[in-house]
Write a protein that holds these residues in place. Structure first.
Motif, PDB file in Angstrom:
ATOM      1  N   LYS A  52       0.833  -1.200   0.000  1.00  0.00           N
ATOM      2  CA  LYS A  52       0.000   0.000   0.000  1.00  0.00           C
ATOM      3  C   LYS A  52       0.871   1.255   0.000  1.00  0.00           C
ATOM      4  N   ASP A  54       1.130   5.300   0.686  1.00  0.00           N
ATOM      5  CA  ASP A  54       0.450   6.291   1.511  1.00  0.00           C
ATOM      6  C   ASP A  54       0.320   7.573   0.705  1.00  0.00           C
ATOM      7  N   ASP A  56      -1.423  10.291   1.363  1.00  0.00           N
ATOM      8  CA  ASP A  56      -1.368  11.513   2.165  1.00  0.00           C
ATOM      9  C   ASP A  56       0.058  12.043   2.272  1.00  0.00           C
TER      10      ASP A  56
END
Length: 78
Positions: A52, A54, A56
């Motif tokens: 995954k 990130d 943000d």
């Protein structure tokens, strides 16, 4: 630890538990559960493109770079 060794260890632990149950000895509440070595195998972990990202963090980094670039520009000379 290779996958073959991990599976061998898991089967050995299973046999020990079956023997304990056959004898009638149950592990006490203070006993430590046997570790699942198969779950710790590196072949079963996520990695590469499946890991995954990130989003943000990427957005924050881009925003910070943009702000720094805007601070560096000389608005009075234009």
């Amino acid at each position: 630890m290779s996958l073959k060794q991990t599976l061998k260890k898991a089967k050995q632990i299973e046999r020990q538990l079956v023997q304990q149950q056959a004898v009638g000895t149950e592990p006490s509440h203070g006993a430590v559960k046997p570790r699942n070595y198969l779950a710790l195998d590196p072949l079963l972990r996520k990695g590469g493109i499946h890991e995954k990202e990130d989003i943000d963090i990427v957005r924050k980094k881009r925003r910070r770079e943009t702000k720094q670039q805007l601070r560096r520009t000389d608005w009075l000379s234009e």
